[in-house]
Design a protein around this motif. Structure first.
Motif, PDB file in Angstrom:
ATOM      1  N   TYR A 293       0.842  -1.191   0.000  1.00 63.48           N
ATOM      2  CA  TYR A 293       0.000   0.000   0.000  1.00 63.48           C
ATOM      3  C   TYR A 293       0.881   1.246   0.000  1.00 63.48           C
ATOM      4  O   TYR A 293       1.874   1.313   0.727  1.00 63.48           O
ATOM      5  CB  TYR A 293      -0.909  -0.006   1.235  1.00 63.48           C
ATOM      6  CG  TYR A 293      -1.808   1.204   1.309  1.00 63.48           C
ATOM      7  CD1 TYR A 293      -2.966   1.264   0.546  1.00 63.48           C
ATOM      8  CD2 TYR A 293      -1.490   2.279   2.120  1.00 63.48           C
ATOM      9  CE1 TYR A 293      -3.789   2.367   0.593  1.00 63.48           C
ATOM     10  CE2 TYR A 293      -2.308   3.392   2.176  1.00 63.48           C
ATOM     11  CZ  TYR A 293      -3.455   3.429   1.409  1.00 63.48           C
ATOM     12  OH  TYR A 293      -4.260   4.536   1.457  1.00 63.48           O
ATOM     13  N   VAL A 294       0.553   2.226  -0.849  1.00 66.45           N
ATOM     14  CA  VAL A 294       1.294   3.489  -0.906  1.00 66.45           C
ATOM     15  C   VAL A 294       0.311   4.649  -0.816  1.00 66.45           C
ATOM     16  O   VAL A 294      -0.850   4.530  -1.200  1.00 66.45           O
ATOM     17  CB  VAL A 294       2.121   3.626  -2.202  1.00 66.45           C
ATOM     18  CG1 VAL A 294       3.262   2.643  -2.225  1.00 66.45           C
ATOM     19  CG2 VAL A 294       1.263   3.465  -3.434  1.00 66.45           C
ATOM     20  N   THR A 295       0.785   5.756  -0.301  1.00 66.39           N
ATOM     21  CA  THR A 295       0.004   6.989  -0.301  1.00 66.39           C
ATOM     22  C   THR A 295       0.525   7.885  -1.406  1.00 66.39           C
ATOM     23  O   THR A 295       1.615   7.656  -1.948  1.00 66.39           O
ATOM     24  CB  THR A 295       0.104   7.710   1.054  1.00 66.39           C
ATOM     25  OG1 THR A 295       1.482   7.981   1.331  1.00 66.39           O
ATOM     26  CG2 THR A 295      -0.474   6.863   2.173  1.00 66.39           C
ATOM     27  N   ALA A 296      -0.227   8.910  -1.752  1.00 65.87           N
ATOM     28  CA  ALA A 296       0.178   9.825  -2.818  1.00 65.87           C
ATOM     29  C   ALA A 296       1.498  10.485  -2.439  1.00 65.87           C
ATOM     30  O   ALA A 296       1.673  10.971  -1.326  1.00 65.87           O
ATOM     31  CB  ALA A 296      -0.905  10.871  -3.036  1.00 65.87           C
TER      32      ALA A 296
ATOM     33  N   ASN B 247       4.442   8.874  -2.350  1.00 60.40           N
ATOM     34  CA  ASN B 247       5.441   7.884  -1.957  1.00 60.40           C
ATOM     35  C   ASN B 247       6.331   7.517  -3.139  1.00 60.40           C
ATOM     36  O   ASN B 247       5.848   7.306  -4.252  1.00 60.40           O
ATOM     37  CB  ASN B 247       4.787   6.603  -1.441  1.00 60.40           C
ATOM     38  CG  ASN B 247       4.407   6.678   0.013  1.00 60.40           C
ATOM     39  OD1 ASN B 247       3.310   6.316   0.376  1.00 60.40           O
ATOM     40  ND2 ASN B 247       5.301   7.134   0.859  1.00 60.40           N
TER      41      ASN B 247
ATOM     42  N   SER C 206       4.111   7.672  -6.578  1.00 60.34           N
ATOM     43  CA  SER C 206       2.667   7.463  -6.642  1.00 60.34           C
ATOM     44  C   SER C 206       1.937   8.799  -6.694  1.00 60.34           C
ATOM     45  O   SER C 206       2.314   9.749  -6.020  1.00 60.34           O
ATOM     46  CB  SER C 206       2.218   6.675  -5.414  1.00 60.34           C
ATOM     47  OG  SER C 206       0.818   6.593  -5.373  1.00 60.34           O
TER      48      SER C 206
ATOM     49  N   VAL D  67      -1.618   8.692  -6.409  1.00 64.87           N
ATOM     50  CA  VAL D  67      -2.839   8.431  -5.632  1.00 64.87           C
ATOM     51  C   VAL D  67      -2.538   7.407  -4.542  1.00 64.87           C
ATOM     52  O   VAL D  67      -1.514   6.732  -4.579  1.00 64.87           O
ATOM     53  CB  VAL D  67      -3.979   7.899  -6.536  1.00 64.87           C
ATOM     54  CG1 VAL D  67      -4.414   8.919  -7.554  1.00 64.87           C
ATOM     55  CG2 VAL D  67      -3.577   6.607  -7.212  1.00 64.87           C
ATOM     56  N   ASP D  68      -3.451   7.302  -3.588  1.00 65.49           N
ATOM     57  CA  ASP D  68      -3.359   6.238  -2.584  1.00 65.49           C
ATOM     58  C   ASP D  68      -3.817   4.932  -3.221  1.00 65.49           C
ATOM     59  O   ASP D  68      -4.814   4.910  -3.944  1.00 65.49           O
ATOM     60  CB  ASP D  68      -4.264   6.543  -1.393  1.00 65.49           C
ATOM     61  CG  ASP D  68      -3.826   7.782  -0.635  1.00 65.49           C
ATOM     62  OD1 ASP D  68      -2.743   8.305  -0.938  1.00 65.49           O
ATOM     63  OD2 ASP D  68      -4.561   8.214   0.260  1.00 65.49           O
ATOM     64  N   GLY D  69      -3.092   3.858  -2.975  1.00 66.30           N
ATOM     65  CA  GLY D  69      -3.489   2.581  -3.556  1.00 66.30           C
ATOM     66  C   GLY D  69      -2.437   1.509  -3.358  1.00 66.30           C
ATOM     67  O   GLY D  69      -1.592   1.600  -2.477  1.00 66.30           O
TER      68      GLY D  69
ATOM     69  N   PRO E  68      -5.916   2.431  -7.483  1.00 61.53           N
ATOM     70  CA  PRO E  68      -6.497   3.272  -6.430  1.00 61.53           C
ATOM     71  C   PRO E  68      -7.252   2.452  -5.385  1.00 61.53           C
ATOM     72  O   PRO E  68      -7.649   1.314  -5.634  1.00 61.53           O
ATOM     73  CB  PRO E  68      -7.462   4.187  -7.202  1.00 61.53           C
ATOM     74  CG  PRO E  68      -6.999   4.144  -8.608  1.00 61.53           C
ATOM     75  CD  PRO E  68      -6.385   2.799  -8.805  1.00 61.53           C
ATOM     76  N   VAL E  69      -7.461   3.041  -4.236  1.00 59.64           N
ATOM     77  CA  VAL E  69      -8.074   2.353  -3.102  1.00 59.64           C
ATOM     78  C   VAL E  69      -9.466   1.844  -3.452  1.00 59.64           C
ATOM     79  O   VAL E  69      -9.855   0.737  -3.070  1.00 59.64           O
ATOM     80  CB  VAL E  69      -8.145   3.304  -1.880  1.00 59.64           C
ATOM     81  CG1 VAL E  69      -8.845   2.624  -0.718  1.00 59.64           C
ATOM     82  CG2 VAL E  69      -6.754   3.721  -1.476  1.00 59.64           C
TER      83      VAL E  69
END
Length: 97
Positions: free
Chosen positions: A30-33, A35, A61, A63-65, A83-84
């Motif tokens: 999982y990464v956040t925007a 990262n 990244s 977006v978060d995903g 994306p999430v």
């Protein structure tokens, strides 16, 4: 006879600092925007969807995903971020099935 003085250690000492390149976030993580996913020289890995590339070829990244590695062609990989919303929907479908 030697025409130059033997000065080994005083002539050495020009070693560059490490650059710490490589993959920072692996597939399925999982990464956040914002990262950083990979640092590289040139395009060893190419940017895919929801991913940006900096001037020094750093892939990050947008977006978060979840990170996903895909084949770009026979030799190259493409890095994308799902994306999430898509990850949650896919998880719900597997639970129902």
């Amino acid at each position: 006879m030697a025409h130059k003085k033997g000065v080994g250690s005083s002539r050495n000492g020009r070693d560059s600092n490490p650059k710490f390149r490589g993959i920072k976030k692996y597939g399925g993580e999982y990464v956040t925007a914002g990262n950083i996913i990979a640092r590289q020289c040139g395009t060893k890995w190419h940017p895919g969807s929801n991913v940006g590339m900096g001037t020094d070829y750093t892939i990050y990244s947008l977006v978060d995903g979840v990170v996903q590695f895909q084949h770009h062609n026979k030799k190259k990989y493409k890095i994308s971020v799902l994306p999430v919303e898509f990850v949650e929907v896919a998880a719900e479908e597997t639970v129902e099935a």
